[in-house]
Design a protein around this motif. Structure first.
Motif, PDB file in Angstrom:
ATOM      1  N   SER A 128       0.851  -1.184   0.000  1.00  0.00           N
ATOM      2  CA  SER A 128       0.000   0.000   0.000  1.00  0.00           C
ATOM      3  C   SER A 128       0.890   1.239   0.000  1.00  0.00           C
ATOM      4  O   SER A 128       1.942   1.258   0.665  1.00  0.00           O
ATOM      5  N   HIS A 129       0.483   2.270  -0.705  1.00  0.00           N
ATOM      6  CA  HIS A 129       1.293   3.491  -0.733  1.00  0.00           C
ATOM      7  C   HIS A 129       1.406   4.129   0.643  1.00  0.00           C
ATOM      8  O   HIS A 129       2.327   4.927   0.877  1.00  0.00           O
ATOM      9  N   ALA A 130       0.530   3.769   1.532  1.00  0.00           N
ATOM     10  CA  ALA A 130       0.644   4.267   2.911  1.00  0.00           C
ATOM     11  C   ALA A 130       1.887   3.715   3.593  1.00  0.00           C
ATOM     12  O   ALA A 130       2.368   4.289   4.580  1.00  0.00           O
ATOM     13  N   ASP A 131       2.414   2.607   3.061  1.00  0.00           N
ATOM     14  CA  ASP A 131       3.590   1.959   3.653  1.00  0.00           C
ATOM     15  C   ASP A 131       4.826   2.094   2.770  1.00  0.00           C
ATOM     16  O   ASP A 131       5.775   1.320   2.877  1.00  0.00           O
ATOM     17  N   ASP A 186      -3.795  -1.101   5.902  1.00  0.00           N
ATOM     18  CA  ASP A 186      -3.941  -0.380   4.630  1.00  0.00           C
ATOM     19  C   ASP A 186      -3.774  -1.320   3.438  1.00  0.00           C
ATOM     20  O   ASP A 186      -4.484  -1.201   2.430  1.00  0.00           O
TER      21      ASP A 186
END
Length: 265
Positions: A128-131, A186
């Protein structure tokens, strides 16, 4: 014997059994099904393929059948085929074989050779782009491996402007020998990951020998997801958020080590 040798041996047995229906003592009629009734040959072939579970085994089997069809035609039919009747039946049977081949993601183009475009030899990072920061962190540790072995470590940052991003992701997944999943709440909340990346990569793990390496970066319900049956790089109760810098760096070193083992580098 290797998987390929076993499957090709089975293909020879199937072919000779199928071709031995006919009048004894007449060589042409001893090779009957594929050269007289291609549709029946197709039906028998379809049923025999059900005995193989991996796509690669099916590919080896079909490739060997193609080789045998050409060989038998050249040895037993060519001289007696002035009107081209057997040639038409040969090409029809090979057409049916090719239909089965076209359905497979792994294609064998010639004996003992797997199509390099479909050979799994790269690493695919699903995240996920959150990570994203975690991905950036561990990619540093692959720099030497990439430099010395021309390794393809792929994530969506490689997609160039103007490219069809979903097609690029699909192509990258089809080449992946190792799938690195960077998991979190996420990650599992992403519809694209859940509906596109996870099913394809887990299918490749089950059917084509791709390997699954999961990193749990934040607390999540990891054990109750499709990835839960695969041993993760770290314990679900000891996520990266629980680790100090030294522990994270050691985990990245272990990740590179696992990839080396899988790719035999």
């Amino acid at each position: 014997m290797t998987e390929e040798e076993i499957v090709r041996f089975e293909a020879n047995g199937f072919f000779m059994n199928e071709m031995s229906i006919g009048e004894s003592g007449n060589k042409v009629h001893n090779y009957r099904i594929a050269f007289f009734t291609p549709r029946i040959f197709k039906s028998h072939l379809e049923n025999r393929l059900l005995d193989f579970f991996s796509q690669k085994s099916k590919s080896y089997f079909l490739d060997e059948i193609n080789i045998l069809l050409d060989s038998v035609y050249n040895e037993s039919f060519l001289k007696n085929d002035e009107e081209g009747t057997y040639k038409i039946c040969l090409e029809t049977s090979k057409y049916y074989v090719q239909q089965f081949i076209d359905e497979l993601p792994v294609l064998v183009t010639s004996k003992h050779q797997v199509n390099s475009e479909n050979q799994r030899n790269s690493i695919f990072i699903s995240y996920s782009h959150a990570d994203k920061d975690y991905v950036t962190s561990f990619k540093r540790h692959f720099a030497n491996l990439i430099r010395t072995h021309d390794l393809d470590l792929w994530d969506d940052s490689k997609i160039k402007p103007g490219q069809k991003w979903e097609e690029e992701i699909k192509k990258a997944m089809q080449k992946a020998k190792v799938a690195i999943f960077v998991t979190s709440a996420d990650f599992f909340a992403s519809d694209f990951i859940a509906n596109k990346e996870l099913p394809e990569l887990l299918r490749a793990a089950e059917e084509e020998g791709a390997k699954v390496l999961s990193i749990i970066v934040k607390p999540c319900d990891f054990s109750n997801t499709p990835l839960g049956i695969y041993q993760a790089m770290n314990n679900p109760t000891h996520t990266l958020l629980h680790m100090n810098e030294l522990q994270r760096e050691e985990l990245w070193v272990n990740l590179v080590s696992e990839v080396r083992k899988i790719l035999e580098l």
